[in-house]
Design an enzyme around this catalytic site. Structure first.
Site, PDB file in Angstrom:
ATOM      1  N   GLU A 274      71.474  85.898  -5.649  1.00  8.02           N
ATOM      2  CA  GLU A 274      70.637  86.326  -6.787  1.00  8.02           C
ATOM      3  C   GLU A 274      70.437  87.824  -6.621  1.00  8.02           C
ATOM      4  O   GLU A 274      69.730  88.267  -5.717  1.00  8.02           O
ATOM      5  CB  GLU A 274      69.305  85.573  -6.772  1.00  8.02           C
ATOM      6  CG  GLU A 274      69.490  84.077  -6.958  1.00  8.02           C
ATOM      7  CD  GLU A 274      68.171  83.309  -7.018  1.00  8.02           C
ATOM      8  OE1 GLU A 274      67.115  83.891  -6.751  1.00  8.02           O
ATOM      9  OE2 GLU A 274      68.216  82.115  -7.329  1.00  8.02           O
TER      10      GLU A 274
ATOM     11  N   CYS B 286      63.531  92.117 -10.566  1.00  7.20           N
ATOM     12  CA  CYS B 286      64.956  92.028 -10.908  1.00  7.20           C
ATOM     13  C   CYS B 286      65.157  91.694 -12.381  1.00  7.20           C
ATOM     14  O   CYS B 286      66.081  92.193 -13.013  1.00  7.20           O
ATOM     15  CB  CYS B 286      65.635  90.989 -10.036  1.00  7.20           C
ATOM     16  SG  CYS B 286      64.890  89.349 -10.218  1.00  7.20           S
TER      17      CYS B 286
HETATM   18  P1  NAD Z   1      68.287  94.372  -0.034  1.00  2.42           P
HETATM   19  O1  NAD Z   1      69.577  93.819  -0.482  1.00  2.42           O
HETATM   20  O2  NAD Z   1      68.279  95.724   0.578  1.00  2.42           O
HETATM   21  O3  NAD Z   1      67.596  93.421   1.053  1.00  2.42           O
HETATM   22  C1  NAD Z   1      67.311  92.060   0.796  1.00  2.42           C
HETATM   23  C2  NAD Z   1      67.252  91.316   2.109  1.00  2.42           C
HETATM   24  O4  NAD Z   1      68.540  91.307   2.709  1.00  2.42           O
HETATM   25  C3  NAD Z   1      66.306  91.929   3.167  1.00  2.42           C
HETATM   26  O5  NAD Z   1      65.674  90.894   3.865  1.00  2.42           O
HETATM   27  C4  NAD Z   1      67.264  92.670   4.074  1.00  2.42           C
HETATM   28  O6  NAD Z   1      66.784  92.831   5.373  1.00  2.42           O
HETATM   29  C5  NAD Z   1      68.460  91.745   4.060  1.00  2.42           C
HETATM   30  N1  NAD Z   1      69.733  92.379   4.398  1.00  2.42           N
HETATM   31  C6  NAD Z   1      70.124  93.666   4.155  1.00  2.42           C
HETATM   32  N2  NAD Z   1      71.383  93.860   4.631  1.00  2.42           N
HETATM   33  C7  NAD Z   1      71.790  92.685   5.172  1.00  2.42           C
HETATM   34  C8  NAD Z   1      72.992  92.254   5.811  1.00  2.42           C
HETATM   35  N3  NAD Z   1      74.015  93.070   5.971  1.00  2.42           N
HETATM   36  N4  NAD Z   1      73.065  90.972   6.216  1.00  2.42           N
HETATM   37  C9  NAD Z   1      72.040  90.121   6.030  1.00  2.42           C
HETATM   38  N5  NAD Z   1      70.870  90.476   5.463  1.00  2.42           N
HETATM   39  C10 NAD Z   1      70.748  91.741   5.017  1.00  2.42           C
HETATM   40  O7  NAD Z   1      67.341  94.293  -1.290  1.00  2.42           O
HETATM   41  P2  NAD Z   1      65.875  94.854  -1.449  1.00  2.42           P
HETATM   42  O8  NAD Z   1      65.934  96.327  -1.634  1.00  2.42           O
HETATM   43  O9  NAD Z   1      65.023  94.292  -0.365  1.00  2.42           O
HETATM   44  O10 NAD Z   1      65.429  94.153  -2.823  1.00  2.42           O
HETATM   45  C11 NAD Z   1      65.611  94.700  -4.077  1.00  2.42           C
HETATM   46  C12 NAD Z   1      66.815  94.099  -4.765  1.00  2.42           C
HETATM   47  O11 NAD Z   1      66.646  92.692  -4.892  1.00  2.42           O
HETATM   48  C13 NAD Z   1      66.983  94.617  -6.187  1.00  2.42           C
HETATM   49  O12 NAD Z   1      68.322  94.921  -6.421  1.00  2.42           O
HETATM   50  C14 NAD Z   1      66.553  93.426  -7.054  1.00  2.42           C
HETATM   51  O13 NAD Z   1      67.109  93.408  -8.336  1.00  2.42           O
HETATM   52  C15 NAD Z   1      66.998  92.285  -6.223  1.00  2.42           C
HETATM   53  N6  NAD Z   1      66.283  91.070  -6.604  1.00  2.42           N
HETATM   54  C16 NAD Z   1      66.976  90.091  -7.274  1.00  2.42           C
HETATM   55  C17 NAD Z   1      66.319  88.936  -7.672  1.00  2.42           C
HETATM   56  C18 NAD Z   1      67.056  87.831  -8.404  1.00  2.42           C
HETATM   57  O14 NAD Z   1      66.538  86.726  -8.452  1.00  2.42           O
HETATM   58  N7  NAD Z   1      68.214  88.087  -8.977  1.00  2.42           N
HETATM   59  C19 NAD Z   1      64.963  88.767  -7.389  1.00  2.42           C
HETATM   60  C20 NAD Z   1      64.299  89.777  -6.722  1.00  2.42           C
HETATM   61  C21 NAD Z   1      64.979  90.929  -6.325  1.00  2.42           C
END
Ligand code: NAD
Length: 485
Positions: A250, A283
């Site tokens: 997502e 998001c």
């Molecule tokens: P992010 O991708 O930086 O991090 C999300 C999670 O992934 C964190 O827990 C992070 O530690 C982990 N992570 C990062 N790199 C990783 C890796 N290589 N392997 C495993 N885990 C890893 O996102 P963010 O900045 O925390 O959140 C914002 C983003 O989330 C925005 O793009 C937003 O649109 C999206 N979002 C989407 C939805 C949806 O339902 N589509 C809902 C909420 C947020």
């Protein structure tokens, strides 16, 4: 400091709290005060969580949905019992409105657990009758699930995945978001207090590059469910496919908010102002306003009226409607996006600059006069910045709506039949007609194109978190034959 709100530190592995090695410091978006330092997981700790979850799996799966139900109902109760702590903690570390936590998110988190626990009771009853056979379609538990969530709504997003994963008979490892990690510890504490057996729900703290990357590479994993940015989703998807582990992604969005001729302009304008909730770190927010040219100025005038009344401030104050951005890096990014757009000729209709409230607060902003190709029209800003574009007719509205790489959500205001017709042609995973934010746990949720892979919600969650098996029982006596297909 977070211990004073009753939050445990470290990882939670096999129902034991493991201190871990010192990881990153966590600051409050409210005033940049240091909240504490979280643990980073070593490879051994990630391995212990994965092995613990794998060891707990057979007994948890064997309980069946009925056997798991009392545990999960208690889990939901224990989440509710911690409502004050969740509200305090997510206001402090994620900047989410305390009032919204209490009245919206905590009850919803409880429902996320309760609803799927009850829905799982009928999961094994599905029978497909055909002319030849009865198909007993089973949803068998898949195994160990990694649940990885972002900082913008940690309790809501973790329980939305833990609910169906646990109810379907899987064991889980939750990886907390490092910028807002504390409510995930409360989730693990609630699970422990509810008596979930050791290893059924484990928690790992730490960074994405450290703990997260180590977790998704574990051979014990049967599923990865991830919510976060498109860039991280792509990296996780590559690792998951390398191991042939199904993953649900997502991801980000740049959703259209369409206002057709004949729309209730006041309702659309009030809903438009709602796009600034959580400082638009959401998001599914409709961040591209597409307004029919005949009502463009009238709509913006109306929406501006409501936006001017929004209170930007401390998320702990009851009057606040728009809180802070999560991190100095995010605040700098939002400012750079707006400054760049203005340099390229954007007109600032309102906002356009950081707020006087504090370093991480930004005024709700609307920009116009931008070509569809401009980066701020195309890319996810994840801050309180919307763009507005006029359109001449339905065909142009649909073309503009579909003119980004994303395909998460959308909003369409107009006479219902017109709005439904336009919505049918917008390429997103969901779209709200004359409304916004209605979420039903039985409905599918997810995005197309760069906004994600797969759907969660209702049966879609159970399909993902289960190994679907068809047991085929013939209706007529079976006769082996080489000519038979
Ligand atoms: P992010 O991708 O930086 O991090 C999300 C999670 O992934 C964190 O827990 C992070 O530690 C982990 N992570 C990062 N790199 C990783 C890796 N290589 N392997 C495993 N885990 C890893 O996102 P963010 O900045 O925390 O959140 C914002 C983003 O989330 C925005 O793009 C937003 O649109 C999206 N979002 C989407 C939805 C949806 O339902 N589509 C809902 C909420 C947020």
């Amino acid at each position: 400091m977070f211990e004073e709100w009753g939050v445990r530190s470290g990882h939670h592995i096999n129902n034991a709290w493991v201190p871990g090695r010192p990881g990153v410091e966590v600051f409050s978006p409210i005033d940049e005060a240091l909240l504490g330092r979280i643990a980073e997981a070593t490879e051994e700790e990630v391995g212990a969580a994965a092995q613990g979850a794998a060891a707990a799996f057979p007994a948890w799966a064997a309980l069946g949905a009925e056997g798991r139900l009392p545990y999960l109902l208690r889990f939901a109760e224990e989440i509710g019992a911690r409502a004050d702590a969740f509200a305090t903690v997510e206001a402090l570390d994620a900047g989410i409105l305390e009032s919204r936590m209490r009245h919206g998110i905590v009850p919803r988190a409880q429902l996320n657990i309760r609803h799927f626990a009850e829905a799982a009771l009928t999961l094994q009853d599905r029978v497909l009758e055909t002319a030849q056979a009865r198909h007993l379609v089973r949803h068998d538990p898949a195994g160990v699930c990694a649940i990885i969530t972002p900082w913008n709504s940690p309790l809501m997003l973790s329980t939305w995945k833990l609910g169906p994963a646990l109810a379907a008979g899987n064991t889980c490892i939750l990886k907390a978001p490092e910028w807002a990690p504390f409510s995930s510890a409360l989730v693990a504490q609630a699970a422990e207090a509810a008596g979930l057996p050791p290893g059924v729900l484990n928690l790992l703290q730490g960074t994405g590059a450290g703990t997260g990357a180590a977790l998704i590479d574990r051979p014990e994993l049967a599923r990865i469910s991830f919510t976060g940015s498109t860039a991280t989703g792509r990296a996780i998807g590559a690792t998951a496919m390398g191991r042939l582990v199904p993953c649900s992604l997502e991801l980000g969005g740049k959703s259209p908010f369409i206002v057709l001729p004949g729309a209730d302009i006041d309702l659309a304008a009030r809903t438009g102002a709602l796009m600034y909730r959580n400082a638009t770190q959401v998001c599914l927010a409709g961040t591209r306003l597409l307004i029919h040219e005949g009502i463009f100025e009238a709509f913006l005038e109306r929406m501006g009226h409501y936006v001017a009344r929004l209170t930007v401030g401390d998320p702990r104050d009851a009057a606040t409607e728009v809180g802070p951005l999560i991190h100095p890096r995010q605040a700098a990014r939002v400012k750079a996006y707006v400054d760049g757009a203005v340099e390229r000729g954007a007109e600032v209709r309102w906002g356009g600059a950081p707020s006087s409230v504090g370093a991480l607060y930004f005024e709700p902003t609307l920009l116009t006069e931008l070509p569809a190709s401009d980066p701020i029209v195309q890319e996810e800003v994840f801050g309180p910045v919307l763009v507005a574009q006029p359109f001449a007719d339905e065909a142009e509205a649909i073309a503009l709506a579909n003119d980004t790489v994303y395909g998460l959500g959308g909003v369409c205001f107009g006479p219902e039949a017109d709005a439904v017709r336009v919505s049918e042609r917008v390429r997103t995973g969901f779209i709200w007609v004359n409304s916004f934010g209605i979420r039903d746990l039985d409905a599918p949720f997810g995005g197309c194109r760069q906004s994600g892979v797969g759907r969660e919600g209702g049966d879609w969650s159970f399909e993902f978190f289960s190994d679907v098996k068809d047991i085929i029982v013939p209706k007529a006596p079976f006769e082996p034959s080489f000519a038979h297909r």
